[in-house]
Design a protein around this motif. Structure first.
Motif, short mmCIF file in Angstrom:
data_model
loop_
_atom_site.label_atom_id
_atom_site.label_comp_id
_atom_site.label_asym_id
_atom_site.label_seq_id
_atom_site.Cartn_x
_atom_site.Cartn_y
_atom_site.Cartn_z
N VAL A 1 2.49 17.68 2.53
CA VAL A 1 3.08 16.23 2.35
C VAL A 1 4.25 16.21 1.69
O VAL A 1 4.48 17.00 0.83
CB VAL A 1 1.87 15.58 1.19
CG1 VAL A 1 2.40 14.36 0.44
CG2 VAL A 1 0.37 15.54 1.73
N ARG A 2 5.10 15.48 2.41
CA ARG A 2 6.41 15.46 1.83
C ARG A 2 7.31 14.36 1.50
O ARG A 2 8.34 14.22 0.90
CB ARG A 2 7.35 16.01 3.04
CG ARG A 2 7.23 17.48 3.67
CD ARG A 2 7.25 18.51 2.40
NE ARG A 2 7.50 19.92 3.14
CZ ARG A 2 7.18 21.00 2.31
NH1 ARG A 2 7.34 20.86 1.22
NH2 ARG A 2 7.62 22.26 3.04
N ASN A 3 6.53 13.10 1.57
CA ASN A 3 6.91 11.97 1.20
C ASN A 3 5.88 10.98 1.01
O ASN A 3 4.65 11.05 1.53
CB ASN A 3 8.07 11.32 2.27
CG ASN A 3 8.89 10.35 2.01
OD1 ASN A 3 8.98 9.97 0.73
ND2 ASN A 3 9.62 9.64 2.55
N ARG A 4 6.18 9.96 0.33
CA ARG A 4 5.10 8.75 0.15
C ARG A 4 5.97 7.65 0.25
O ARG A 4 6.79 7.17 -0.29
CB ARG A 4 4.47 8.84 -1.18
CG ARG A 4 3.50 9.98 -1.31
CD ARG A 4 2.62 9.99 -2.81
NE ARG A 4 2.12 11.26 -2.99
CZ ARG A 4 0.86 11.67 -2.54
NH1 ARG A 4 0.21 10.60 -1.87
NH2 ARG A 4 0.30 12.67 -2.76
N LEU A 5 5.49 6.39 0.91
CA LEU A 5 6.12 5.27 1.31
C LEU A 5 5.19 4.24 0.74
O LEU A 5 4.10 4.03 0.87
CB LEU A 5 6.42 5.19 2.65
CG LEU A 5 7.08 6.30 3.53
CD1 LEU A 5 7.07 5.72 5.01
CD2 LEU A 5 8.52 6.28 3.09
N ILE B 1 0.89 -1.10 0.02
CA ILE B 1 0.00 -0.25 0.08
C ILE B 1 0.90 1.20 0.02
O ILE B 1 2.07 1.11 0.47
CB ILE B 1 -0.98 0.13 1.28
CG1 ILE B 1 -0.02 0.07 2.54
CG2 ILE B 1 -1.92 -1.18 1.13
CD1 ILE B 1 -0.88 -0.04 3.69
N GLU B 2 0.33 2.32 -0.41
CA GLU B 2 0.97 3.62 -0.34
C GLU B 2 0.58 4.30 0.72
O GLU B 2 -0.62 4.59 1.22
CB GLU B 2 0.84 4.38 -1.65
CG GLU B 2 1.69 5.76 -1.74
CD GLU B 2 1.59 6.40 -2.98
OE1 GLU B 2 2.36 6.32 -4.09
OE2 GLU B 2 0.47 6.97 -3.59
N SER C 1 1.16 -4.42 3.34
CA SER C 1 -0.50 -4.06 3.69
C SER C 1 -0.54 -4.58 5.13
O SER C 1 -1.53 -4.22 5.64
CB SER C 1 -1.41 -4.44 2.60
OG SER C 1 -1.15 -6.15 2.70
N THR C 2 0.25 -5.49 5.44
CA THR C 2 0.18 -5.84 6.97
C THR C 2 0.83 -4.96 8.08
O THR C 2 0.89 -5.61 9.19
CB THR C 2 0.63 -7.27 7.02
OG1 THR C 2 1.91 -7.68 6.66
CG2 THR C 2 -0.31 -8.18 6.09
N ILE C 3 1.61 -3.87 7.77
CA ILE C 3 2.32 -3.02 8.57
C ILE C 3 1.73 -2.66 9.61
O ILE C 3 0.41 -2.37 9.50
CB ILE C 3 2.84 -2.06 7.77
CG1 ILE C 3 4.16 -1.37 8.40
CG2 ILE C 3 2.04 -0.99 7.67
CD1 ILE C 3 5.01 -0.44 7.69
N THR C 4 2.32 -2.63 10.92
CA THR C 4 1.56 -2.15 12.25
C THR C 4 1.88 -0.64 12.12
O THR C 4 2.73 -0.24 11.43
CB THR C 4 2.11 -2.94 13.41
OG1 THR C 4 3.54 -2.64 13.45
CG2 THR C 4 2.37 -4.43 13.53
#
Length: 988
Positions: A937-941, A927-928, A945-948
């Motif tokens: 907004v300075r960044n997009r990662l 996911i983004e 999708s299972t990240i805590t």
């Protein structure tokens, strides 16, 4: 598909597929199918000479997309079309051009039909109707005759004998005031009168009495309100209907006229305010003026006012923002029945003869309109309702007895310093205004001045304003008691500093403090009525129109508004001075028009036998073809000139008789057209078929009972907000009447009603020829194609809101169509990328939901988003491509079918099933997530999708780009929105 792509030739493609759909009868609905049914209705158009406009496209295109989707989902869809072709515009056009209305209507219908078909709308043309077809209006006339032959008595529908002249029929004739244009020689609806002048020719209109046919819609008023709870209409549509009907409960009250046997009856929703009535107002048309003409001292002045009022429409007279005008009728007085007080009577044009009794009791302290009028004409006001207040700082203590008081609360202003006096209490954490009780028989003003002198010593204060009366409930801590008090708010001005020494007892309780206006707040002053006093203090004078406690009302004093209403109504009934009553803003429906181009009203007038209905077997009573259809000089219909049509033999006595020459309004044919669609078959023309199961006396509704049982109610009715009062109300009324007769299966015609917004011109204004901002759909189809126009009208904005036409926008949609066409080359035999499958299945879910909810703009945007993903991935499997074309088909069916055929898929998109989403591909592995730093907004990662939340926070902080923008600053706060956002705030 590696061959060079031919150009997207939308002209050839669209003509080709429209022909195929017609030959296959694609949109034909089947009666009694095993499939679930869906009856989808759009408002049928009035076929004007101007042709189709983009507003039609807004409604038809959205419903067409919906219906195409429902067919793919296995529904038997009825999506019909027809023509609402009677009406004054065609008659006006005929008068102007010399083209007979019959000819003009046929030409206009042909133009509309060609335009509609050019857009590929999937209407069931087998069920096409035309309200000017005698085979159709035969049944419009038949329904009218049923109204004439029936009445509602004690809530039940009964049949009325032809010779019954007493029972109140549902269709009746009565002399009514109309707006008359002496130049056009016709009666005008209120909406056709602008600033007292005819909308068409600008001639000053006048009021004229004329016999009119009327339908008693008020007999159904309660059901028209109550049954709204059983249908799925937009809340704003329900509210419009309820407000238009305007049901209100109250009492009828009789006011006598001094020295006259006659009187005035008024309807009021607030009989509890009777003691506050200080004048009366009657309409300029009220019969009292004629009845007591000899007693009126200013008769000429009154007559002149009445003549001026006759030039205005009802809409102009009741406009809330207009200045209220009126004249006192000198020489007469009304008697208030509750206190025998003599009060003046005014004639004013803001009161209508058609609403209530044409007379009102005016209570200026509690009605905004009356307050404005009383201020203008210097009429006394008397407050008889006090707002009830419970003060949050000193709430009453439960269980303590109540002490009732009447007190004054005085605010003193020093104009020299512009400050206000308050008492600062020494043993209580209070600042208060000067408050004190009123002794027996003491004048309120004198009581206030006495209290001011006792507590402050000031001797010379002048009353500036009465701030009103309130009824607070509170706990008086200094007396340890619960109080319910009538508070009289008063504003005084300090005239000079002359004062006496106050008693030591007063000094021990409080000090005198002068505060600026800005320091007077609800927190700084302990005062239950603070908000009310401040409103009045700031010159925001107005009537108190809410509910509260009765004051200055004799035996009603101390009662709540509801209690006072009940008690005064019983008192009026006991003294034969009034009764409980229900009133409606809704008036009975004026149903006749003195025009040519309409359905003839099937009534016969015989001097000996009276009024007779035409025998049903003689229907339709056809509109005669005439060369002259100009209005007459005396206001009669042009049909009155046709002696051979008007003069007939009475079917009852054989003597001379005449036909009714008025015609029906254009609302008539549209009040039951949705039923006609359900009963219509190819070429049957609504005629009774000669079969064994049809009895000789059966009507079309009985004969088509099974069809009506199958299709009715309409599942979705889509139209404009401008028709959600009159047309929607009228058709619901007709349907309920037919239901009472046993001819339709439901009490409501439409299960769901939605409404679309309007498309404004490129300049943001409503489209009109005079502004030069009209968009012609034909030109758009010629330049960009039907699919582009269909998609753009859906994409232009939220379906239920106004949107402005934007040429750049339609060009962008056209580019999208070309990209869709060119992306055929991306279809391969290789497997789909997971990212594409996820996007496809998310698109299936999103478009399915959006179509069901008429979120058409987001349907198009989701198609565009998927197309972007496809181009980014660079290839798509045949199976996935099929699903994309199926999703595209409701919006752009021509291009979808053409590409479908080129890929040799079986059947067509319309004949295929709606795609179902694979749940395994609705959530991706990645996911983004957006990273904000100090609100930007300075960044997009891209993360799992299972990240805590903790892992997401660490990933954001570990990113080099994030650290670049933090720039070594100390972090103040981090907020994580799971799987969506990390917001970082820095110090300094």
């Amino acid at each position: 598909m590696n061959q060079p792509m031919e150009k997207y030739n939308f002209h050839e493609i669209e003509v080709k597929w429209q022909k195929i759909w017609t030959e296959k009868d694609y949109a034909k609905a089947d009666d009694f199918s095993d499939k679930p049914k869906h009856y989808h209705l759009v408002e049928f158009p009035y076929p004007s000479g101007a042709g189709l406009h983009v507003g039609h496209c807004m409604g038809y295109g959205a419903s067409d997309a919906y219906c195409r989707m429902k067919r793919m989902r296995g529904y038997n869809v009825l999506y019909p079309i027809g023509w609402d072709a009677f009406g004054l515009p065609t008659e006006n056009y005929a008068l102007k051009t010399g083209v007979h209305p019959t000819v003009a209507t046929a030409e206009n219908i042909n133009t509309f039909k060609k335009q509609i078909k050019s857009l590929g709308y999937s209407f069931d043309w087998n069920r096409e109707i035309n309200t000017t077809d005698p085979a159709y209006y035969k049944w419009t006339q038949w329904i009218f005759l049923q109204f004439y032959k029936h009445a509602i008595i004690d809530g039940k529908l009964i049949e009325v004998a032809d010779d019954d002249t007493v029972t109140e029929r549902l269709a009746y004739q009565k002399e009514m005031p109309i707006n008359w244009c002496p130049s056009c020689k016709i009666g005008l609806a209120n909406e056709e009168v602008i600033s007292g002048k005819c909308e068409r020719c600008s001639t000053e209109t006048e009021k004229r009495s004329q016999k009119q046919w009327i339908l008693r819609i008020t007999a159904y008023a309660d059901r028209l309100i109550n049954d709204l709870s059983s249908v799925n209409y937009l809340d704003k549509i329900k509210t419009q209907q309820i407000n238009w009907i305007g049901r209100s409960t109250g009492a009828e009250v009789m006011f006598s006229i001094k020295n006259h046997k006659t009187g005035l009856t008024v309807f009021t929703t607030r009989p509890d305010t009777l003691f506050g009535a200080t004048f009366m107002v009657i309409s300029p048309e009220h019969p009292l003026i004629k009845n007591i003409a000899n007693s009126i001292e200013n008769k000429e002045e009154i007559d002149e006012y009445i003549r001026e009022a006759a030039k205005k429409s009802d809409l102009e007279r009741t406009e809330m923002n207009k200045e209220k005008t009126g004249i006192e009728i000198k020489g007469i007085k009304a008697i208030n029945p509750v206190n025998n007080e003599e009060i003046p009577i005014f004639v004013a044009d803001y009161v209508l003869a058609s609403y209530g009794t044409g007379a009102i009791m005016a209570v200026p302290a509690h009605d905004d309109r009356d307050w404005e009028f009383a201020n203008k004409y210097d009429i006394p006001m008397r407050q008889v309702v006090a707002p009830e207040v419970t003060y949050y700082k000193t709430k009453p203590i439960e269980g303590k007895p109540w002490v009732d008081r009447v007190v004054t609360e005085s605010i003193i202003h020093d104009p020299r310093t512009n400050k206000y006096l308050v008492l600062k209490w020494k043993k209580q954490p209070w600042n208060t205004f000067i408050t004190g009780g009123i002794e027996k028989d003491e004048d309120i003003i004198e009581a206030a001045k006495r209290e001011i002198h006792e507590e402050t010593g000031y001797k010379n204060v002048k009353l500036v304003k009465n701030l009103g009366i309130t009824r607070p409930s509170f706990y008086a801590a200094h007396k340890d008691e619960n109080r319910r008090a009538i508070f009289h708010g008063l504003l005084f001005e300090l005239e000079n500093d002359e004062r006496d020494e106050t008693d030591q007892s007063e000094k021990d309780i409080h000090d005198i403090v002068w505060l600026n206006r800005g320091d007077l707040t609800i927190d700084s002053i302990v005062c239950a009525s603070f908000d009310y006093w401040m409103e009045a203090l700031d010159n925001k004078e107005a009537a108190f129109c809410g509910e509260g406690i009765a004051i200055n009302s004799d035996f009603l004093d101390g009662l709540s508004t509801d209690e006072a209403k009940t008690k005064i109504t019983k008192w009026l009934e006991q003294h034969d001075l009034g009764k409980a009553a229900v009133n409606y803003k809704l008036r009975d429906w004026i149903f006749s028009r003195q025009h040519y181009w309409g359905e003839p009203i099937p009534i016969i007038h015989c001097q000996k036998c009276g009024m007779l209905p035409l025998d049903e077997k003689d229907l339709p009573l056809e509109l005669p073809m005439v060369e002259r259809y100009e209005p007459t000089d005396n206001g009669e219909s042009p049909l009155a000139r046709i002696d051979e049509w008007v003069n007939i033999t009475c079917p009852k006595c054989g003597g001379s008789a005449k036909r009714e020459t008025d015609t029906m309004p254009n609302w008539a044919g549209s009040s039951w057209y949705y039923l006609a669609y359900a009963m219509q078959e190819r070429n049957t023309k609504y005629e009774i078929r000669n079969t064994d199961r049809v009895q000789p006396d059966e009507n079309i509704f009985k004969q088509k009972k099974h069809e009506l049982d199958y299709w009715i109610p309409v599942d979705i009715y889509n139209g404009g907000m401008e028709h959600t009062t009159l047309h929607l109300l009228y058709s619901r009324f007709w349907h309920k009447f037919l239901f009472d007769l046993g001819f339709v299966p439901t009490s409501e015609p439409y299960a769901k009603r939605i409404a679309h917004g309007i498309i404004l011109g490129p300049d943001g204004q409503k489209m009109s020829k005079s502004r030069g901002n009209v968009i012609n759909p034909d030109e758009m189809v010629k330049e960009y194609g039907a699919d582009t126009l269909r998609a753009y009208v859906m994409f232009i904005g939220p379906y239920d809101q106004e949107s402005a036409w934007n040429t750049t926008g339609i060009q962008g949609v056209h580019r999208f169509m070309n990209r869709v066409w060119n992306n055929q080359k991306l279809v391969t035999t290789q497997n789909d990328d997971k990212a594409l499958l996820i996007k496809l299945n998310q698109t299936i879910v999103g478009i399915s939901e959006d179509l069901e909810n008429f979120g058409l703009n987001t349907v198009v945007s989701k198609l565009m988003e998927f197309n972007n993903t496809l181009e980014k991935v660079g290839h798509i499997s045949t199976e996935s491509y099929r699903k994309f074309l199926q999703l595209l088909s409701p919006v752009a069916p021509h291009i979808a079918d053409e590409i479908w055929q080129k890929h040799e898929f079986t059947r067509t998109t319309e004949e295929s099933s709606w795609p179902e989403a694979d749940p395994n591909y609705l959530v991706g592995d990645e996911i983004e997530v957006v990273v904000q730093i100090d609100g930007k907004v300075r960044n997009r990662l891209t993360v799992s999708s299972t990240i805590t939340d903790d892992e997401l926070e660490q990933a954001a902080l570990a990113s080099a780009r994030t650290q670049e923008f933090i720039g070594g600053k100390e972090i103040d706060k981090i907020v994580v929105v799971p799987k969506r956002l990390v917001s970082i705030a820095t110090k300094g």
